[in-house]
Design an enzyme around this catalytic site. Structure first.
Site, PDB file in Angstrom:
ATOM      1  N   ASN A   1     -30.005  49.000 -59.539  1.00 48.63           N
ATOM      2  CA  ASN A   1     -30.821  48.809 -60.893  1.00 48.63           C
ATOM      3  C   ASN A   1     -30.602  50.304 -61.302  1.00 48.63           C
ATOM      4  O   ASN A   1     -30.369  50.589 -60.206  1.00 48.63           O
ATOM      5  CB  ASN A   1     -32.302  49.088 -60.173  1.00 48.63           C
TER       6      ASN A   1
ATOM      7  N   LYS B   1     -39.566  42.953 -65.098  1.00 48.84           N
ATOM      8  CA  LYS B   1     -41.178  42.373 -64.607  1.00 48.84           C
ATOM      9  C   LYS B   1     -40.603  42.292 -63.016  1.00 48.84           C
ATOM     10  O   LYS B   1     -39.824  42.559 -62.564  1.00 48.84           O
ATOM     11  CB  LYS B   1     -40.074  40.375 -64.195  1.00 48.84           C
TER      12      LYS B   1
ATOM     13  N   GLU C   1     -26.104  56.219 -69.307  1.00 47.61           N
ATOM     14  CA  GLU C   1     -26.707  56.050 -68.494  1.00 47.61           C
ATOM     15  C   GLU C   1     -25.934  54.045 -69.128  1.00 47.61           C
ATOM     16  O   GLU C   1     -24.505  53.957 -68.319  1.00 47.61           O
ATOM     17  CB  GLU C   1     -28.127  54.510 -68.966  1.00 47.61           C
TER      18      GLU C   1
ATOM     19  N   HIS D   1     -32.254  54.429 -62.858  1.00 50.24           N
ATOM     20  CA  HIS D   1     -33.093  54.771 -63.931  1.00 50.24           C
ATOM     21  C   HIS D   1     -32.874  55.938 -64.033  1.00 50.24           C
ATOM     22  O   HIS D   1     -32.494  56.076 -63.827  1.00 50.24           O
ATOM     23  CB  HIS D   1     -33.931  54.880 -61.747  1.00 50.24           C
TER      24      HIS D   1
ATOM     25  N   GLY E   1     -31.303  45.772 -74.651  1.00 54.34           N
ATOM     26  CA  GLY E   1     -30.455  45.277 -73.405  1.00 54.34           C
ATOM     27  C   GLY E   1     -28.980  46.094 -74.077  1.00 54.34           C
ATOM     28  O   GLY E   1     -27.816  46.223 -74.135  1.00 54.34           O
TER      29      GLY E   1
HETATM   30  C1  GRF Z   1     -32.839  52.233 -69.026  1.00 50.80           C
HETATM   31  O1  GRF Z   1     -33.466  53.432 -70.441  1.00 50.80           O
HETATM   32  C2  GRF Z   1     -32.986  51.802 -68.080  1.00 50.80           C
HETATM   33  O2  GRF Z   1     -32.454  53.389 -66.722  1.00 50.80           O
HETATM   34  C3  GRF Z   1     -34.292  51.269 -67.728  1.00 50.80           C
HETATM   35  O3  GRF Z   1     -34.755  50.352 -69.169  1.00 50.80           O
HETATM   36  C4  GRF Z   1     -34.199  50.796 -69.675  1.00 50.80           C
HETATM   37  C5  GRF Z   1     -33.233  49.829 -70.470  1.00 50.80           C
HETATM   38  O4  GRF Z   1     -32.934  50.031 -71.715  1.00 50.80           O
HETATM   39  N1  GRF Z   1     -34.383  50.195 -66.095  1.00 50.80           N
HETATM   40  P1  GRF Z   1     -32.090  48.650 -72.179  1.00 50.80           P
HETATM   41  O5  GRF Z   1     -32.576  47.746 -72.536  1.00 50.80           O
HETATM   42  O6  GRF Z   1     -30.597  48.680 -71.680  1.00 50.80           O
HETATM   43  O7  GRF Z   1     -31.853  49.490 -73.625  1.00 50.80           O
END
Ligand code: GRF
Length: 209
Positions: A110, A94, A182, A112, A15
């Site tokens: 989402n 999921k 991210e 990615h 998270g």
């Molecule tokens: C991230 O790399 C995101 O791009 C992918 O899952 C990962 C989640 O990381 N969908 P976190 O749980 O937010 O640390």
């Protein structure tokens, strides 16, 4: 000021992206109501983060129900009762029920950890994505934030940002660099949705993030 947008964040793991949204709210950059953290694994660190910031939580998993229909009904009624406007997937492992994708059309986003449509699709998650980027020899990777439709890693793109691939990178070092990108950007897509500065037209996102 318009009505505050109610957001449900779905997370299965660490998270850290969920945390980045909390941080941006605390910095006064993101203006939403984090209405609920939804997860299939109550031991996930994401739950701990939610508790620390008094974000309500919902622990729900398909395995808790006798069949997919019952699960989907319950999940949808939980979201409805919280008046959720936007669903933010943040490392949610999921499958999202089809009925939910249809009901929240262009209201589920989402992130990615690569530049779609490359290095996405079924089986492309976690380290596998970064390993595939390295195996291919790509020089640039990055992130894609997109609306979710019925196929994995498809759907109108809201934003993309790049991250360099460096000589000597392994999947972990690349993942760490991409994860920073991210954290620096996911909130921007959420804020753009909340402020109504983007819309989907002809399958593409128009507007400013
Ligand atoms: C991230 O790399 C995101 O791009 C992918 O899952 C990962 C989640 O990381 N969908 P976190 O749980 O937010 O640390």
């Amino acid at each position: 000021m318009g009505k505050e947008v109610n957001v449900a964040v779905f997370a299965s793991g660490g998270g850290s992206n969920f945390q980045s949204l909390i941080d941006k709210m605390e910095e006064g950059k993101l203006h939403v109501n984090l209405a609920v953290l939804v997860g299939n694994n109550s031991k996930a660190k994401a739950f701990e983060r939610a508790h620390n910031y008094n974000v309500p939580t919902l622990h729900i998993a398909p395995s808790h129900f006798e069949d997919e229909n019952v699960y989907t009904k319950k999940l949808l009624s939980e979201l409805e009762s919280r008046n959720i406007d936007l669903i933010v997937l943040a490392g949610y492992m999921k499958m999202i029920p089809k009925a939910m994708v249809q009901k929240y059309h262009n209201r589920i986003i989402n992130i990615h950890p690569a530049l779609l449509p490359s290095f996405g699709g079924v089986g492309m998650y976690g380290k596998r994505v970064h390993q595939a980027v390295l195996d291919y020899g790509a020089k640039v990777s990055g992130i894609t934030v997109h609306f979710v439709d019925e196929e994995y890693d498809r759907g109108p793109i809201i934003l993309q940002e790049t991250a360099k691939v460096l000589d000597g990178d392994d999947a972990d070092s690349l993942a760490a660099r991409v994860l920073k990108v991210e954290h620096g950007n996911y909130w921007r897509a959420v804020e753009a949705f909340a402020q109504g500065t983007i819309r989907v037209e002809g399958g593409k996102v128009i507007g400013t993030v």
